[in-house]
Design an enzyme around this catalytic site. Structure first.
Site, PDB file in Angstrom:
ATOM      1  N   ASP A  11       0.861  -1.163   0.000  1.00  0.00           N
ATOM      2  CA  ASP A  11       0.000   0.000   0.000  1.00  0.00           C
ATOM      3  C   ASP A  11       0.912   1.232   0.000  1.00  0.00           C
ATOM      4  O   ASP A  11       2.088   1.145   0.363  1.00  0.00           O
ATOM      5  CB  ASP A  11      -0.876  -0.033   1.258  1.00  0.00           C
ATOM      6  CG  ASP A  11      -1.656   1.240   1.449  1.00  0.00           C
ATOM      7  OD1 ASP A  11      -2.384   1.621   0.528  1.00  0.00           O
ATOM      8  OD2 ASP A  11      -1.523   1.853   2.520  1.00  0.00           O
ATOM      9  N   ASP A  13      -0.172   5.141   0.833  1.00  0.00           N
ATOM     10  CA  ASP A  13      -0.427   6.106   1.896  1.00  0.00           C
ATOM     11  C   ASP A  13      -0.519   5.420   3.252  1.00  0.00           C
ATOM     12  O   ASP A  13      -1.317   4.497   3.438  1.00  0.00           O
ATOM     13  CB  ASP A  13      -1.726   6.868   1.614  1.00  0.00           C
ATOM     14  CG  ASP A  13      -1.609   7.756   0.398  1.00  0.00           C
ATOM     15  OD1 ASP A  13      -0.749   8.644   0.395  1.00  0.00           O
ATOM     16  OD2 ASP A  13      -2.370   7.549  -0.568  1.00  0.00           O
TER      17      ASP A  13
END
Length: 214
Positions: A11, A13
């Site tokens: 991922d 953020d």
């Protein structure tokens, strides 16, 4: 804990990039423009959930396209304050290009803007523009594995959000959670660490990689 894998899916953020204050500021501005209260936004928004899903839950269908474009532009314009999280550069630097990808709920334009702002580059990038269903659906991680040419159950997913971890579990991937945006009690994963500085990767016997985390 040691996990054998063929590829790693990250991922962006909250896992690689600290964008929390920037995101909160942009969404607050967006909500005010559309007459959405902080309470209404908090009830539907969630870290790791694509903007189009949030907008669709808060606005009439005819307003969603323009609203998504607006929040995207706000976030693209607001890159000051972004920073790379601890351990990110060191970990990514040792990975072969064909063994990792970034899988984000951002649009491609926003993801590329943020990565450029912090000086990161992904050899493979999966964004909200590439899938029909975003996290917590497993589709983004399934696509990431497919683009790398590996089985998704031979991947390790690195996430900071419950929605992303749910997507990874449903895809059948192993999971490493980082407590950069949520407490450990909120994160269901194979292993939970403070950040990527607590993760090491080495070559696996006969190919692939071995992830050590803890």
């Amino acid at each position: 804990m040691m996990i054998s894998a063929d590829a790693l899916l990250f991922d962006m953020d909250g896992t690689l990039v600290d964008s929390g204050p920037v995101v909160e500021e942009c969404w607050a501005t967006w909500a005010a423009e559309y007459g959405i209260s902080p309470e209404q936004l908090a009830a539907k928004a969630g870290h790791g959930i694509p903007a189009r899903q949030i907008a669709a839950a808060l606005l009439p269908p005819e307003d969603v396209v323009a609203a998504v474009a607006r929040i995207e532009q706000l976030e693209i314009d607001r890159v000051a304050g972004l920073r790379v999280l601890p351990g990110t550069r060191e970990l990514l630097a040792v990975l072969p290009d064909d063994a990792w990808a970034i899988v984000t709920s951002c649009t491609r334009a926003l993801a590329e803007a943020r990565l450029k702002a912090v000086g990161l580059e992904a050899p493979t990038l999966v964004t909200a523009d590439d899938v029909s269903r975003g996290k917590p659906d497993p589709e983004p991680f399934e696509l990431g594995a497919k683009l790398l040419g590996v089985a998704v159950d031979r991947c390790v997913v690195f996430e900071d959000a419950p929605a992303g971890l749910a997507a990874a579990r449903d895809a059948g991937a192993s999971t490493v959670a980082v407590t950069t945006t949520h407490g450990a009690a909120d994160l269901e994963a194979d292993v939970v660490v403070d950040d990527l500085a607590r993760v090491a990767v080495g070559p696996g016997v006969g190919g692939g990689v071995v992830v050590s985390a803890g």
